[in-house]
Design a protein around this motif. Structure first.
Motif, PDB file in Angstrom:
ATOM      1  N   SER A 149       0.847  -1.212   0.000  1.00  0.00           N
ATOM      2  CA  SER A 149       0.000   0.000   0.000  1.00  0.00           C
ATOM      3  C   SER A 149       0.873   1.250   0.000  1.00  0.00           C
ATOM      4  N   GLU A 150       1.987   1.186   0.712  1.00  0.00           N
ATOM      5  CA  GLU A 150       2.897   2.339   0.757  1.00  0.00           C
ATOM      6  C   GLU A 150       3.577   2.551  -0.594  1.00  0.00           C
ATOM      7  N   THR A 151       4.015   1.452  -1.186  1.00  0.00           N
ATOM      8  CA  THR A 151       4.724   1.562  -2.459  1.00  0.00           C
ATOM      9  C   THR A 151       3.804   2.075  -3.577  1.00  0.00           C
ATOM     10  N   LEU A 152       2.574   1.555  -3.563  1.00  0.00           N
ATOM     11  CA  LEU A 152       1.657   1.923  -4.647  1.00  0.00           C
ATOM     12  C   LEU A 152       0.810   3.152  -4.303  1.00  0.00           C
ATOM     13  N   ASP A 153       0.951   3.564  -3.036  1.00  0.00           N
ATOM     14  CA  ASP A 153       0.183   4.707  -2.556  1.00  0.00           C
ATOM     15  C   ASP A 153      -1.317   4.484  -2.729  1.00  0.00           C
ATOM     16  N   VAL A 154      -1.776   3.322  -2.217  1.00  0.00           N
ATOM     17  CA  VAL A 154      -3.220   3.034  -2.193  1.00  0.00           C
ATOM     18  C   VAL A 154      -3.581   2.690  -0.753  1.00  0.00           C
ATOM     19  N   PRO A 155      -4.853   2.848  -0.340  1.00  0.00           N
ATOM     20  CA  PRO A 155      -5.225   2.505   1.035  1.00  0.00           C
ATOM     21  C   PRO A 155      -4.996   1.023   1.301  1.00  0.00           C
ATOM     22  N   ILE A 156      -4.500   0.717   2.512  1.00  0.00           N
ATOM     23  CA  ILE A 156      -4.139  -0.677   2.846  1.00  0.00           C
ATOM     24  C   ILE A 156      -5.355  -1.593   2.734  1.00  0.00           C
ATOM     25  N   GLY A 157      -6.543  -1.061   3.049  1.00  0.00           N
ATOM     26  CA  GLY A 157      -7.756  -1.866   3.011  1.00  0.00           C
ATOM     27  C   GLY A 157      -8.110  -2.331   1.611  1.00  0.00           C
ATOM     28  N   THR A 158      -7.604  -1.685   0.557  1.00  0.00           N
ATOM     29  CA  THR A 158      -7.977  -2.053  -0.810  1.00  0.00           C
ATOM     30  C   THR A 158      -6.993  -3.011  -1.452  1.00  0.00           C
ATOM     31  N   VAL A 159      -5.830  -3.233  -0.793  1.00  0.00           N
ATOM     32  CA  VAL A 159      -4.771  -4.069  -1.410  1.00  0.00           C
ATOM     33  C   VAL A 159      -5.272  -5.486  -1.679  1.00  0.00           C
ATOM     34  N   LYS A 160      -5.896  -6.061  -0.644  1.00  0.00           N
ATOM     35  CA  LYS A 160      -6.400  -7.431  -0.734  1.00  0.00           C
ATOM     36  C   LYS A 160      -7.380  -7.613  -1.895  1.00  0.00           C
ATOM     37  N   SER A 161      -8.371  -6.712  -1.938  1.00  0.00           N
ATOM     38  CA  SER A 161      -9.440  -6.880  -2.922  1.00  0.00           C
ATOM     39  C   SER A 161      -8.966  -6.548  -4.335  1.00  0.00           C
ATOM     40  N   ARG A 162      -8.120  -5.565  -4.431  1.00  0.00           N
ATOM     41  CA  ARG A 162      -7.566  -5.233  -5.752  1.00  0.00           C
ATOM     42  C   ARG A 162      -6.772  -6.407  -6.301  1.00  0.00           C
ATOM     43  N   ASN A 163      -5.964  -6.947  -5.420  1.00  0.00           N
ATOM     44  CA  ASN A 163      -5.137  -8.085  -5.833  1.00  0.00           C
ATOM     45  C   ASN A 163      -6.016  -9.235  -6.313  1.00  0.00           C
ATOM     46  N   ARG A 164      -7.118  -9.468  -5.581  1.00  0.00           N
ATOM     47  CA  ARG A 164      -8.001 -10.569  -5.960  1.00  0.00           C
ATOM     48  C   ARG A 164      -8.628 -10.306  -7.332  1.00  0.00           C
ATOM     49  N   ASN A 165      -9.061  -9.099  -7.522  1.00  0.00           N
ATOM     50  CA  ASN A 165      -9.685  -8.777  -8.810  1.00  0.00           C
ATOM     51  C   ASN A 165      -8.689  -8.939  -9.969  1.00  0.00           C
ATOM     52  N   CYS A 166      -7.490  -8.483  -9.732  1.00  0.00           N
ATOM     53  CA  CYS A 166      -6.462  -8.584 -10.781  1.00  0.00           C
ATOM     54  C   CYS A 166      -6.162 -10.050 -11.099  1.00  0.00           C
ATOM     55  N   LEU A 167      -6.026 -10.843 -10.013  1.00  0.00           N
ATOM     56  CA  LEU A 167      -5.693 -12.260 -10.216  1.00  0.00           C
ATOM     57  C   LEU A 167      -6.848 -12.983 -10.901  1.00  0.00           C
ATOM     58  N   ASN A 168      -8.070 -12.593 -10.537  1.00  0.00           N
ATOM     59  CA  ASN A 168      -9.226 -13.227 -11.147  1.00  0.00           C
ATOM     60  C   ASN A 168      -9.255 -13.038 -12.668  1.00  0.00           C
ATOM     61  N   SER A 169      -8.801 -11.885 -13.110  1.00  0.00           N
ATOM     62  CA  SER A 169      -8.804 -11.662 -14.570  1.00  0.00           C
ATOM     63  C   SER A 169      -7.817 -12.587 -15.269  1.00  0.00           C
ATOM     64  N   LEU A 170      -6.754 -12.964 -14.547  1.00  0.00           N
ATOM     65  CA  LEU A 170      -5.831 -13.931 -15.113  1.00  0.00           C
ATOM     66  C   LEU A 170      -6.410 -15.344 -15.058  1.00  0.00           C
ATOM     67  N   ARG A 171      -7.125 -15.655 -13.961  1.00  0.00           N
ATOM     68  CA  ARG A 171      -7.710 -16.995 -13.802  1.00  0.00           C
ATOM     69  C   ARG A 171      -8.656 -17.319 -14.950  1.00  0.00           C
ATOM     70  N   LYS A 172      -9.342 -16.291 -15.468  1.00  0.00           N
ATOM     71  CA  LYS A 172     -10.288 -16.532 -16.568  1.00  0.00           C
ATOM     72  C   LYS A 172      -9.594 -17.164 -17.758  1.00  0.00           C
ATOM     73  N   SER A 173      -8.296 -16.821 -17.908  1.00  0.00           N
ATOM     74  CA  SER A 173      -7.571 -17.315 -19.079  1.00  0.00           C
ATOM     75  C   SER A 173      -7.336 -18.814 -19.030  1.00  0.00           C
ATOM     76  N   ILE A 174      -7.330 -19.382 -17.839  1.00  0.00           N
ATOM     77  CA  ILE A 174      -7.030 -20.825 -17.789  1.00  0.00           C
ATOM     78  C   ILE A 174      -8.222 -21.653 -17.299  1.00  0.00           C
ATOM     79  N   GLU A 175      -9.281 -21.003 -16.882  1.00  0.00           N
ATOM     80  CA  GLU A 175     -10.439 -21.769 -16.388  1.00  0.00           C
ATOM     81  C   GLU A 175     -11.335 -22.222 -17.535  1.00  0.00           C
TER      82      GLU A 175
END
Lengths: 175, 260
Positions: A149-175
């Motif tokens: 969160s510090e490096t990307l300058d985003v609120p710490i509470g959003t790191v988890k969910s953002r990461n999940r959303n990003c990873l989910n877009s990759l998961r679509k490619s192999i599911e």
């Protein structure tokens, strides 16, 4: 699923089981390490050290404490980061300019890839820059949520969910 | 948090990354290990991460695996070497056995030395015995030579009825050489402190002259004696006298008496 049988055989110092585990995970570990050290020669050196450590420390892995893949990831990132902090590495890598894992993927388009990788590769290239960055820091570099969160300058509470959303877009490619 | 809530929380991704604080990580592991839905979500996350990380690898040198295997093989051998340090116990055991063996051999050697000394001493005794037997034999041969010669006359001295009944002494006397050979085989051993004394006798009147103590004369096993410088004589008598002899014979202790 993770190869529990092989893992328990390796823990009992079965070299054949270890060799199969090497086959299953060496490319992944190499990817993690290479993304951190950014040097083919050094990355191989570190991968070798990591697998020797895996052999020596295999008893310390316990299913109750998490995934074997996670255990490998932690060993690998730590070994690679230790290498990057070493004086010998700093001397060699004065002129390095690389950013994140997508750099390596773009860079290696001409290489002969596993067929299933091609789909994912396209998805990686379509990822938003923020997604590439967040996956790079958390997964490849092992940053904590706070560090990310510090490096990307985003609120710490959003790191988890953002990461999940990003990873989910990759998961679509192999599911 | 309920198990289902984990699915969309984004926590499972971070759990698989291994970037959660340890207590949180262990808590998630506990929940995941009990819930099959969460487990399959974790496997799906892991699968895409495997793909992604594999994609980043520029391709691993195939020779590396061999290097790693050789390395762990070496380390395993080192372990075996550590195990061989258990063989050092065998080494110690062998050393102790060897020491025991050496001590046993030393003891054996000592015993054999003692035995050799004993045998050597026995051998010396035998040598002495042989020499003594040879001397005895020479003496008897000498005696035999003497009594074969015609100048020796045989005189039988019958045992005294009281002191030595049913015995006799045999004398061979040469008046040419004045020698007397006396066989007292049949007479009893003189008691301790007493010796036989030999007398030459003149008859008219009876005059005894001491010719010697048997104990002090050359003999074969104290049975056949040779006495010299015998004066002219007509007979011989043997009496038992105290050690050192007597000037005159004690006729109560007359053992044998005979005339020529």
């Amino acid at each position: 699923m993770q190869p529990d049988g092989l893992i328990s055989q390796m823990k009992q110092k079965n070299q054949v089981a270890f060799s199969q585990i090497y086959d299953m995970y060496s490319e992944n570990i190499h990817g993690i390490v290479y993304n951190i050290v950014n040097d083919v020669e050094i990355a191989e050196e570190v991968v070798q050290d990591i697998f020797i450590k895996v052999w020596e420390k295999s008893e310390s892995y316990s299913e109750d404490r998490g995934r074997f893949f996670t255990w490998l990831l932690n060993i690998s990132r730590n070994a690679a980061i230790d290498k990057v902090r070493s004086k010998a590495y700093k001397n060699k890598m004065k002129n390095s300019d690389f950013d994140d894992f997508s750099f390596f993927i773009k860079d290696s388009e001409d290489l002969d890839r596993k067929s299933e990788g091609f789909g994912l590769e396209k998805f990686v290239q379509k990822l938003k820059p923020m997604c590439v960055k967040i996956i790079d820091l958390l997964f490849f570099k092992g940053y904590t949520q706070k560090e990310a969160s510090e490096t990307l300058d985003v609120p710490i509470g959003t790191v988890k969910s953002r990461n999940r959303n990003c990873l989910n877009s990759l998961r679509k490619s192999i599911e | 948090m309920k198990a289902e809530d984990y699915l969309d929380s984004g926590l499972l991704e971070l759990y698989v990354y291994g970037v959660l604080p340890e207590d949180e990580h262990l808590a998630v592991a506990k929940v995941v290990n009990r819930n099959p839905d969460l487990q399959s979500e974790v496997v799906a996350i892991e699968t895409v991460l495997m793909e992604l990380s594999g994609l980043v690898s520029p391709g691993l040198n195939q020779g590396l695996k061999q290097k790693v295997l050789q390395n762990i093989d070496k380390k395993s051998n080192k372990k075996v070497k550590i195990v061989t340090s258990n063989y050092s116990y065998f080494g110690w055991a062998a050393a102790i056995l060897l020491l025991g063996g050496v001590l046993w051999l030393l003891k054996l050697n000592q015993d054999l030395q003692t035995e050799i000394q004993v045998v050597e001493s026995e051998l010396n005794d035998k040598k002495v015995e042989v020499v003594s037997t040879e001397q005895n034999l020479n003496y008897l041969q000498d005696i035999l030579e003497n009594i074969k010669s015609p100048e020796f006359r045989k005189v039988t001295l019958p045992g005294n009825e009281i002191n030595a009944p049913n015995t006799r002494a045999v004398a061979f006397y040469s008046d040419e050489n004045n020698e007397l050979i006396l066989d007292v085989t049949e007479l009893p051993e003189p008691p301790k402190g007493m010796v036989y004394q030999v007398w030459s006798l003149k008859m008219e009147p009876l005059t005894p002259t001491s010719v010697g103590l048997l104990a002090e004369s050359p003999s074969s096993e104290n049975k056949i004696f040779k006495l010299q410088d015998i004066p002219d004589t007509e007979g011989f008598g043997i009496t038992l006298e105290p050690e050192g002899g007597s000037k005159t014979p004690n006729l109560d202790q007359l053992y044998a008496l005979g005339t020529i």
